[in-house]
Design an enzyme around this catalytic site. Sequence first.
Site, PDB file in Angstrom:
ATOM      1  N   THR A 125     -17.766 -17.356  -7.683  1.00  0.00           N
ATOM      2  CA  THR A 125     -16.612 -18.039  -8.263  1.00  0.00           C
ATOM      3  C   THR A 125     -16.641 -19.532  -7.953  1.00  0.00           C
ATOM      4  O   THR A 125     -17.175 -19.947  -6.914  1.00  0.00           O
ATOM      5  CB  THR A 125     -15.313 -17.414  -7.695  1.00  0.00           C
ATOM      6  OG1 THR A 125     -14.224 -18.298  -7.945  1.00  0.00           O
ATOM      7  CG2 THR A 125     -15.390 -17.205  -6.188  1.00  0.00           C
ATOM      8  N   ASP A 126     -16.016 -20.314  -8.832  1.00  0.00           N
ATOM      9  CA  ASP A 126     -15.907 -21.762  -8.567  1.00  0.00           C
ATOM     10  C   ASP A 126     -15.017 -22.025  -7.357  1.00  0.00           C
ATOM     11  O   ASP A 126     -15.017 -23.135  -6.815  1.00  0.00           O
ATOM     12  CB  ASP A 126     -15.377 -22.496  -9.807  1.00  0.00           C
ATOM     13  CG  ASP A 126     -13.985 -22.056 -10.258  1.00  0.00           C
ATOM     14  OD1 ASP A 126     -13.425 -21.105  -9.673  1.00  0.00           O
ATOM     15  OD2 ASP A 126     -13.463 -22.678 -11.207  1.00  0.00           O
ATOM     16  N   GLU A 127     -14.254 -20.999  -6.931  1.00  0.00           N
ATOM     17  CA  GLU A 127     -13.330 -21.216  -5.807  1.00  0.00           C
ATOM     18  C   GLU A 127     -14.065 -21.492  -4.502  1.00  0.00           C
ATOM     19  O   GLU A 127     -13.470 -21.976  -3.541  1.00  0.00           O
ATOM     20  CB  GLU A 127     -12.356 -20.037  -5.679  1.00  0.00           C
ATOM     21  CG  GLU A 127     -11.519 -19.890  -6.930  1.00  0.00           C
ATOM     22  CD  GLU A 127     -10.371 -18.897  -6.817  1.00  0.00           C
ATOM     23  OE1 GLU A 127      -9.859 -18.689  -5.705  1.00  0.00           O
ATOM     24  OE2 GLU A 127      -9.987 -18.333  -7.859  1.00  0.00           O
ATOM     25  N   TYR A 153      -9.935 -15.178   0.390  1.00  0.00           N
ATOM     26  CA  TYR A 153     -10.748 -14.674  -0.732  1.00  0.00           C
ATOM     27  C   TYR A 153     -11.947 -15.596  -0.968  1.00  0.00           C
ATOM     28  O   TYR A 153     -13.097 -15.148  -0.974  1.00  0.00           O
ATOM     29  CB  TYR A 153      -9.895 -14.586  -2.011  1.00  0.00           C
ATOM     30  CG  TYR A 153     -10.724 -14.533  -3.284  1.00  0.00           C
ATOM     31  CD1 TYR A 153     -11.506 -13.419  -3.581  1.00  0.00           C
ATOM     32  CD2 TYR A 153     -10.760 -15.618  -4.183  1.00  0.00           C
ATOM     33  CE1 TYR A 153     -12.302 -13.374  -4.739  1.00  0.00           C
ATOM     34  CE2 TYR A 153     -11.538 -15.580  -5.333  1.00  0.00           C
ATOM     35  CZ  TYR A 153     -12.307 -14.456  -5.596  1.00  0.00           C
ATOM     36  OH  TYR A 153     -13.091 -14.417  -6.730  1.00  0.00           O
TER      37      TYR A 153
HETATM   38  P1  NAD Z   1     -11.211  -6.984 -10.364  1.00  0.00           P
HETATM   39  O1  NAD Z   1     -10.382  -7.019  -9.130  1.00  0.00           O
HETATM   40  O2  NAD Z   1     -10.549  -6.802 -11.689  1.00  0.00           O
HETATM   41  O3  NAD Z   1     -12.308  -5.820 -10.237  1.00  0.00           O
HETATM   42  C1  NAD Z   1     -12.983  -5.552  -9.050  1.00  0.00           C
HETATM   43  C2  NAD Z   1     -13.620  -4.165  -9.172  1.00  0.00           C
HETATM   44  O4  NAD Z   1     -14.387  -3.935  -7.977  1.00  0.00           O
HETATM   45  C3  NAD Z   1     -12.595  -3.035  -9.272  1.00  0.00           C
HETATM   46  O5  NAD Z   1     -12.995  -2.113 -10.269  1.00  0.00           O
HETATM   47  C4  NAD Z   1     -12.653  -2.368  -7.897  1.00  0.00           C
HETATM   48  O6  NAD Z   1     -12.361  -0.975  -7.914  1.00  0.00           O
HETATM   49  C5  NAD Z   1     -14.098  -2.630  -7.501  1.00  0.00           C
HETATM   50  N1  NAD Z   1     -14.291  -2.624  -6.039  1.00  0.00           N
HETATM   51  C6  NAD Z   1     -13.544  -3.267  -5.105  1.00  0.00           C
HETATM   52  N2  NAD Z   1     -14.017  -2.998  -3.875  1.00  0.00           N
HETATM   53  C7  NAD Z   1     -15.102  -2.197  -4.052  1.00  0.00           C
HETATM   54  C8  NAD Z   1     -16.032  -1.598  -3.156  1.00  0.00           C
HETATM   55  N3  NAD Z   1     -15.924  -1.770  -1.822  1.00  0.00           N
HETATM   56  N4  NAD Z   1     -17.028  -0.846  -3.661  1.00  0.00           N
HETATM   57  C9  NAD Z   1     -17.137  -0.652  -5.010  1.00  0.00           C
HETATM   58  N5  NAD Z   1     -16.280  -1.175  -5.886  1.00  0.00           N
HETATM   59  C10 NAD Z   1     -15.276  -1.945  -5.416  1.00  0.00           C
HETATM   60  O7  NAD Z   1     -12.065  -8.321 -10.323  1.00  0.00           O
HETATM   61  P2  NAD Z   1     -12.612  -9.233 -11.523  1.00  0.00           P
HETATM   62  O8  NAD Z   1     -11.567 -10.231 -11.863  1.00  0.00           O
HETATM   63  O9  NAD Z   1     -13.186  -8.367 -12.569  1.00  0.00           O
HETATM   64  O10 NAD Z   1     -13.775 -10.009 -10.769  1.00  0.00           O
HETATM   65  C11 NAD Z   1     -15.092  -9.459 -10.709  1.00  0.00           C
HETATM   66  C12 NAD Z   1     -15.990 -10.411  -9.934  1.00  0.00           C
HETATM   67  O11 NAD Z   1     -15.997 -11.687 -10.561  1.00  0.00           O
HETATM   68  C13 NAD Z   1     -15.523 -10.641  -8.495  1.00  0.00           C
HETATM   69  O12 NAD Z   1     -16.669 -10.682  -7.675  1.00  0.00           O
HETATM   70  C14 NAD Z   1     -14.846 -12.005  -8.541  1.00  0.00           C
HETATM   71  O13 NAD Z   1     -14.966 -12.668  -7.301  1.00  0.00           O
HETATM   72  C15 NAD Z   1     -15.646 -12.697  -9.620  1.00  0.00           C
HETATM   73  N6  NAD Z   1     -14.941 -13.731 -10.385  1.00  0.00           N
HETATM   74  C16 NAD Z   1     -13.744 -13.455 -10.976  1.00  0.00           C
HETATM   75  C17 NAD Z   1     -13.117 -14.440 -11.741  1.00  0.00           C
HETATM   76  C18 NAD Z   1     -11.824 -14.152 -12.460  1.00  0.00           C
HETATM   77  O14 NAD Z   1     -11.248 -15.070 -13.058  1.00  0.00           O
HETATM   78  N7  NAD Z   1     -11.308 -12.925 -12.467  1.00  0.00           N
HETATM   79  C19 NAD Z   1     -13.717 -15.695 -11.901  1.00  0.00           C
HETATM   80  C20 NAD Z   1     -14.961 -15.932 -11.272  1.00  0.00           C
HETATM   81  C21 NAD Z   1     -15.557 -14.941 -10.526  1.00  0.00           C
HETATM   82  P1  TYD Z   2      -4.520 -16.185 -10.339  1.00  0.00           P
HETATM   83  O1  TYD Z   2      -4.500 -15.535 -11.687  1.00  0.00           O
HETATM   84  O2  TYD Z   2      -4.086 -15.399  -9.149  1.00  0.00           O
HETATM   85  O3  TYD Z   2      -6.001 -16.774 -10.150  1.00  0.00           O
HETATM   86  P2  TYD Z   2      -6.596 -17.771  -8.996  1.00  0.00           P
HETATM   87  O4  TYD Z   2      -5.614 -17.895  -7.908  1.00  0.00           O
HETATM   88  O5  TYD Z   2      -7.822 -17.046  -8.574  1.00  0.00           O
HETATM   89  O6  TYD Z   2      -6.871 -19.055  -9.706  1.00  0.00           O
HETATM   90  O7  TYD Z   2      -3.628 -17.491 -10.398  1.00  0.00           O
HETATM   91  C1  TYD Z   2      -3.880 -18.532 -11.318  1.00  0.00           C
HETATM   92  C2  TYD Z   2      -2.904 -19.660 -11.041  1.00  0.00           C
HETATM   93  O8  TYD Z   2      -1.594 -19.211 -11.362  1.00  0.00           O
HETATM   94  C3  TYD Z   2      -2.866 -20.073  -9.583  1.00  0.00           C
HETATM   95  O9  TYD Z   2      -2.688 -21.486  -9.524  1.00  0.00           O
HETATM   96  C4  TYD Z   2      -1.643 -19.378  -9.031  1.00  0.00           C
HETATM   97  C5  TYD Z   2      -0.717 -19.307 -10.232  1.00  0.00           C
HETATM   98  N1  TYD Z   2       0.186 -18.126 -10.286  1.00  0.00           N
HETATM   99  C6  TYD Z   2       1.554 -18.314 -10.497  1.00  0.00           C
HETATM  100  O10 TYD Z   2       2.048 -19.449 -10.630  1.00  0.00           O
HETATM  101  N2  TYD Z   2       2.358 -17.208 -10.568  1.00  0.00           N
HETATM  102  C7  TYD Z   2       1.869 -15.943 -10.425  1.00  0.00           C
HETATM  103  O11 TYD Z   2       2.655 -14.962 -10.476  1.00  0.00           O
HETATM  104  C8  TYD Z   2       0.468 -15.769 -10.224  1.00  0.00           C
HETATM  105  C9  TYD Z   2      -0.121 -14.384 -10.067  1.00  0.00           C
HETATM  106  C10 TYD Z   2      -0.350 -16.891 -10.172  1.00  0.00           C
END
Ligand code: NAD
Ligand code: TYD
Length: 343
Positions: A125-127, A153
Amino acid sequence: MNIIVTGGAGFIGSNFIFYMLKAHPDYRIVCVDKLTYAGNLSTLKSVLDNPQFRFIKVDICDRPAIYQLFEEEHPDVVVNFAAESHVDRSIENPEIFLQTNIIGTAVLMDACRKYGIKRYHQVSTDEVYGDLPLDRPDLFFTETTPIHASSPYSSSKAAADLLVQAYHRTYKLPVTISRCSNNYGPYHFPEKLIPLMIANALNNKPLPVYGEGVNVRDWLYVEDHCRAIDLIIHKGREGEVYNVGGHNEMRNIDIVKLICKELGKPESLIIHVQDRKGHDMRYAIDPTKIHNELGWLPETKFADGIKKTIRWYLDNRTWWETILSGEYKNYYEQMYGKRGLHA
Ligand code: NAD
Ligand code: TYD
């Protein structure tokens, strides 16, 4: 090609599975997922009977189970999406983030070392770069920006990235890492900003914006992320990091107002609540490297992607309503109880 996709019952992993089964119908995809609160097997119901697909409920930290799976499947590629992914939960309780995001990554890479692999891909992630100031719109994260994580995280993801790079250097494991900005689209768990606001607005519930809502995120439609990973695992250079993002920066408050407008709901639903601890101000990706090396560019503009996403939540109410009611947890039992675990 046989690909293990971990975390495939979550948001991005499930979209990646759908994308890959369509883009490469001859590939075998094995989804490994622990089905935590964020994993929803019903998301995958359209592919559960596909002969090219296998689902197995396993924790990536479970070393014997992961090794056994590698013995059975001899994967060519592992794409690791499995993670605890919600910043607010990591602030409440960091430990599970360290376990899954760091130890789980190590277990998967140890299996790759032991049984051999063509490519281990870490979905990061970019985070991991921390945040950028709001008054410097000229600054962007590049692959050489120092790691400077803010939340439990993002620091657990950063630790995993360092391990991945160490396994490349030390053991010559053929790895790649992608660091993507915030994704949005179908099957996004309704605790994250966009799906939470859509669900609450549809239920005429308050829309809780943290602080003033001026924090900026760089939003990318999930399918564009899936395409980037497909390119990286096929054409990306071993040992490299690729930033993925679409130059689409939006303030939280503007997204929430846009959702109200699209759904015909009053902005009076918006409430400002206490800010997140250590809240990152701005994320912004410079995607020049993946564009120059792999020809990747985002295809979905935010104006279209957000409309498609809202439409999806309107058309798939049962998907998110069963999450809000907790019923989705029974799906695994319903499916696999009667099937005798097709794992
Ligand atoms: P999500 O929380 O929707 O899904 C995570 C999945 O992983 C779930 O199905 C969960 O059951 C599974 N999981 C959790 N712990 C596990 C374990 N110990 N063993 C096996 N499975 C397990 O997450 P997401 O938003 O789909 O993100 C997926 C990946 O992409 C993550 O690694 C996250 O850091 C990365 N990512 C997410 C975003 C975003 O905007 N959502 C952006 C950049 C990177
Ligand atoms: P989120 O979807 O949790 O993603 P991330 O924290 O990984 O970027 O949140 C996106 C942005 O929205 C973040 O700045 C926090 C804000 N946010 C709210 O203002 N209200 C909410 O209820 C949630 C879940 C997030």
